[in-house]
Motif scaffolding. Sequence first.
Motif, PDB file in Angstrom:
ATOM      1  N   ASN A  48      44.761  36.053   7.431  1.00  0.00           N
ATOM      2  CA  ASN A  48      43.485  36.669   7.078  1.00  0.00           C
ATOM      3  C   ASN A  48      42.447  36.430   8.162  1.00  0.00           C
TER       4      ASN A  48
ATOM      5  N   TYR B  78      38.262  37.097   8.641  1.00  0.00           N
ATOM      6  CA  TYR B  78      36.986  37.552   8.096  1.00  0.00           C
ATOM      7  C   TYR B  78      36.218  38.303   9.175  1.00  0.00           C
TER       8      TYR B  78
ATOM      9  N   ASP C  68      31.464  43.582   8.420  1.00  0.00           N
ATOM     10  CA  ASP C  68      31.824  44.288   7.189  1.00  0.00           C
ATOM     11  C   ASP C  68      31.668  43.410   5.957  1.00  0.00           C
ATOM     12  N   ASP C  69      31.440  42.118   6.174  1.00  0.00           N
ATOM     13  CA  ASP C  69      31.434  41.132   5.097  1.00  0.00           C
ATOM     14  C   ASP C  69      32.708  41.274   4.255  1.00  0.00           C
ATOM     15  N   LYS C  70      33.832  41.325   4.981  1.00  0.00           N
ATOM     16  CA  LYS C  70      35.114  41.569   4.326  1.00  0.00           C
ATOM     17  C   LYS C  70      36.222  40.842   5.089  1.00  0.00           C
ATOM     18  N   THR C  71      37.250  40.446   4.358  1.00  0.00           N
ATOM     19  CA  THR C  71      38.415  39.829   4.974  1.00  0.00           C
ATOM     20  C   THR C  71      39.527  40.859   5.081  1.00  0.00           C
ATOM     21  N   TYR C  72      40.123  40.949   6.255  1.00  0.00           N
ATOM     22  CA  TYR C  72      41.234  41.855   6.512  1.00  0.00           C
ATOM     23  C   TYR C  72      42.470  41.039   6.860  1.00  0.00           C
TER      24      TYR C  72
END
Length: 195
Positions: free
Chosen positions: A176, A178, A182-186
């Motif tokens: 993962n 962060y 995007d304030d998102k985890t990919y």
Amino acid sequence: MQHDVKQISLRKAKIDDFDFFYSIKSEKSNIYWTGHDKKPDAFSLKIWFEGQINSEKRLIYIIYLNDVKVGYSYLDIITDSIIETEGLEKILESPKTLIDNSYINKKDKVIIEISIGISEVYQNQGLGNFAIETLLKLIKNEYKFFKIICWILENNVTSQKIFKKNSFYPTIDVRNQYIPCDDKTYQMRKYIYDV
């Protein structure tokens, strides 16, 4: 504008390359893809850069289009069985470096992880593809290795296409990452070069 692979060359980074490196690391796309939320502090990055260009575990190459700097590449030396069999302390005390081929005489000892960044000014011109092609030739000619790998974010479709075009294939290994913008985890997926 289309270019030719013959126009691409690589040179090991020197301290004189810092201003270029800082400018590319400050570009919006580089900030995003490297998992940061703002441009780096120049002073801190310069200290980091000096340490990296003197590191035995990472090489930084500057990517040129003819005589113009257009990007950079990291070449990280990852040892697995060397560390397991000899211990990190012994390796670091050795007068020969991990990158020095005289120390590494078995290909099954080293994994090389690569990553590249192309300046926004030169993106979408095929340079990433040519840079990887040139980097692979350099690795094959100058280093002994078992595998060449890279990690690519799931939403970085362009990089996935470029690396696949250069004989990398996706594995089941993911981690993962962060992305603050995007304030998102990919998920990042490991790709392996098909030697």
